[in-house]
Design an enzyme around this catalytic site. Sequence first.
Site, PDB file in Angstrom:
ATOM      1  N   GLY A 487       5.360   6.358 -13.484  1.00  9.62           N
ATOM      2  CA  GLY A 487       3.941   6.180 -13.248  1.00  9.62           C
ATOM      3  C   GLY A 487       3.545   4.725 -13.103  1.00  9.62           C
ATOM      4  CD  GLN A 488       7.424   2.406 -14.053  1.00  7.83           C
ATOM      5  OE1 GLN A 488       7.130   3.548 -13.677  1.00  7.83           O
ATOM      6  NE2 GLN A 488       8.597   2.134 -14.551  1.00  7.83           N
ATOM      7  NE  ARG A 529      15.769  -4.219 -19.660  1.00  2.86           N
ATOM      8  CZ  ARG A 529      16.676  -3.978 -18.707  1.00  2.86           C
ATOM      9  NH1 ARG A 529      16.465  -3.011 -17.819  1.00  2.86           N
ATOM     10  NH2 ARG A 529      17.781  -4.675 -18.631  1.00  2.86           N
ATOM     11  CB  THR A 531       8.864  -6.258 -12.287  1.00  4.97           C
ATOM     12  OG1 THR A 531       8.169  -5.038 -12.076  1.00  4.97           O
ATOM     13  CG2 THR A 531       8.596  -7.205 -11.137  1.00  4.97           C
ATOM     14  CB  ALA A 719       7.994 -11.695 -10.982  1.00  2.00           C
ATOM     15  CE  LYS A 720       5.175 -15.507 -17.470  1.00  2.00           C
ATOM     16  NZ  LYS A 720       5.070 -16.500 -18.528  1.00  2.00           N
ATOM     17  CD  GLU A 724       6.027  -2.745 -23.378  1.00  2.00           C
ATOM     18  OE1 GLU A 724       5.871  -2.527 -24.586  1.00  2.00           O
ATOM     19  OE2 GLU A 724       7.132  -2.665 -22.820  1.00  2.00           O
TER      20      GLU A 724
END
Lengths: 772, 300
Positions: A487-488, A529, A531, A719-720, A724
């Site tokens: 879903g992310q 974690r 991506t 990117a990071k 959350e």
Amino acid sequence: MATVITNLPSSKAGSVGHEVPRSDARVKLSGKAQFTGDIRVPGMLYGAVLRSPLARARIRSVDLRAALALDGVVAILTGADLMDMDPYYGHALKDRPIVAIDEVRFVGEPVAVVAASSLSVAENAVNLIDVVYASESPVTSLQAALLPDSPLVHTKRARPGFAHGLGQLPDPEGNVCYRYGFSKGDVSNDFVQAAVVVEGEYRFPAVYQYALETHSVVADHRGDEVTIWASCQHPFLVRQEIADLFDLDLDRVRLIVPFLGGGFGSKSYTKMEPIAVAISRKAGRPVRVVNRVDESMVTTRRHNMVCRMRTAASATGELIAREADFWLDTGAYADNGPRVTATAGDAAPGPYRWRSVRVDGRCVYTNTAPAGSYRAFGAIHLQWIGELQVDEIARRLQVDPLEFRCRNVLPVGGEVRAGAKPLDADLVGDLRKVAAAIDWGQPRTEGRGVGLSVGLLAAGAHPVSMATVRLGADAGATVLVGTTEMGQGARTAMAQIAAEVLALPSEQVVVRGTDTQYTPYDRSTGASRSTTVAGKAVELAARDVLAALEETAAAKFEVPLDRLSARAGGVTDGERWISHQDLIRARFGFAGGELVGHGMVQPSRGSGSFAEGPVFWEVCLAAAEVAVDPVTGVVRVIRTASIADVGRAINPQLIRRQDEGATLQAIGNALFEEMRYDPEGMLLNDTLLDYRVPSALDVPERMTCVIVENGDGPGPFGAKGCGEGAFAGVTAAIATAVAAAGVPMQELPMTPERVWRRIQTLGHPDREGEAS
Amino acid sequence: MKLPQFELHRPTSVDAAARLLADLGDDGSAFSGGTELLLAMKLGLIKSRHLVDLKGLPELHGIELRPGGVWIGAGVTHAEIEASPAVRAILAPLAVMASQIANMRVRAVGTIGGNLCFADPNSDPATFLSAVGARLRTWVRGESREVAPEEFTVGPYQTVLEPGDLLLGVWVPTPPPSANVVHLRMKIHERPSVTVAAMVEASHGEVVAARLAVGSVGPKVLQVDLGEELRGLGGSAYSSRVGALVALLAGSIPLLPERPESPEYQRHLVRVLSTRALEVGLAAATSSAGRPAQNGGGEA
């Protein structure tokens, strides 16, 4: 023939950074997406689980005769069937039997599993199983579990699981199964010297992750191999655990993961898979086991916690010392409790420049359902407490909470914890941005409060991910990566990353679900974690393919490699352009073949123990405005703002959706979600009628997600991760906002009744509970 | 969690339905929207092997404006009440109340009769209907009878109906022109924790009649006629009398056991919501005297 174009095609805007629509939107909205519960395998039986009605009991006898006599029942699994194996599992602590053996430790623990020709036959058979229990007095609260003479939930010393990774296990100490702590400086002295000290005891509730899809598995165990379709976030870790448990070769255990109907950590690590494999082994046929909601609610949950914290500051407004002792209730089995404890410990100090810190966290067994991962675990437990104390100090020193934080937070490169990665984010910049988004400092209506919060979450888990990118003769790419789409939007983001490298439209890149037989290894989908770590592997795999394309182009154009780059579905040297298709044709000499690229991310140093992380520090930073009704105690969240400090936004729309989802879950966790148990350990609210989750009616009037792109992440294109941080940040911001409205709360959720009671107490200062 | 097997009967007259249900006794259940019944059957709480579908009975359908009020058949859905011009014409707050029941899916199939007959204590309609003086028409052993909503419910999930008896519909009288109806509730979980409805009739700022109903906290709706206590009062005299009466009521109202909220807090909410409903009731009745004065429902 290969066509070389000298009139260069326009370099259409790249894929990364764009709001590419979700690749799974169409199949999901049209109901065509396949979930584990949709899977039917030839010869498949239906499983139903008999669960313990008691929290702590010896099993005297199990009589299966009536159940086995039922037409359609094929097999029934009990603890007696597990004598030919080591039936205990658990990735952190190997403490849990597949089904109860001789004793039960929580209400809902699986005691037997029926496999039958239909679900109703299986359910009827479950009701015919006659178990005689000898009930013992259960340990159903942290308080009871920590008494010196408390009965022990486990009498044998726990063995470390295959993914323990948390250093030495502590010596057995009552019901404490894991302990994590650290200290620096002279805490006692700093508290004596301090001008202001705030301290208190705080409570955090058990809550359920409430993914829409319950835990679902279809397992087919035959001979020395097993195929499992499962709603799991970490297929490769489940594969490893099943292989260990059933003594199978790793490559004989195959996990296939279709779409997940939400995870949030509830499907992290191994859940219902061992039961499904064990009953399939006994039945000799594939078996489907799909939890009801009330069963999933006793399969995993978030840890409830008690915390004592104190914070000290100087008269000149410097934060100098903090101490935190906390006890997390992990239920009857450790599950991910040790990791949650360690992450909570790391979050306890908060990102400030302490002279001294002491943190001591314990993970405690009780006779309740096991607790594991849930979005932002650890940080959400501790951040609201630390931030309430920071605000109280600022109030007493009469300093603006924003300025107080800006003065005290760690700088970029500051030490978060000894031995860990230094801070990789600009917190002052983030604080100013979130404050602007909530109109910090503007006058507010009576009964309103505005709060800020800042924290850090050790993110990324263990950085091991592989990916493969295949570029076919038609220049369509397929990405094989073990990230679970739950879903992310992971499949969309992964497609964008590969598309960016290869200069393809992202629709031309296909990302499918994991099948461990073909998909390369990825540690897990969690800890924000994917991506960053798996995405980096995808980028590297795509670059591997591009290198092959450029090799062919270099020969064709007779130019050095460094003159070449990808552009609009082909490769250019700046003057000429040739399509990927033509390069593949040129390379293989006919209209076929494909280019396969590999990418690999591995730890850059050490053996991967906890002290060497994290991959990055996820920023948990948010603001909230609330309205408190002093008469009823009802808290309404009016506005929120969260920071998504993502280094580089691969897909800004997906990032905003992440923060919005986390904000809603934070509102539930902060204001109304709570699993209630009776003294005998029975969950009282296991339906949506009594366990309230946030709905559209709880959406604040405004939710702002501020995306910060400093290019400072270790992932693809700088990117990071995200997704959350907002959960911990918004929860804490709601708590500080309610305090700013005049009602400092020390227990979540801040239900109307609790807020009302607190207001009654505040009206009578002599009855005030909080120490100063 | 699967629906057990059952036999579905589809009578076409009230008589036939009543006879069928009487014959089936405990083995039969009346079935209309199914929003409560089918869930209870899935959970194994109701084990009827025969369902008698009442949707085919013409007498149970329709909303009709009649002299002095509106008739609502027991088989009318909440969504139909919500959208009914007849209901809105005589008592708009009833339409608003219906629009807040559960969710759209429940309102689309769930019926007013089903809601009243299921007698879930955490529910709005019985409380609301009790405050506005509605009358329920029942079919008891072949005879048509009338009963007040607060008398219809005996306790949680229990009504005066015996197997073979039916609820035919609800008669809602048009409130007097100078009356005002206020419905307030507080939802902490999915279903209301406290429901309060008040009807206040006033003339020149002074009370002529007042009725208060409190639901969702106790085993059944509590309705009190405050006419005698409040008649002739207005302004601060009214407020202080309301304060005293409501405190007495909140202190003595029977509560359901084992609720997540403490008795102390539930009584506090009863006091707060009842006071608000009666205060708003008088204020609105006064400000709009002479017109059909009505106030919408709302969340506390």
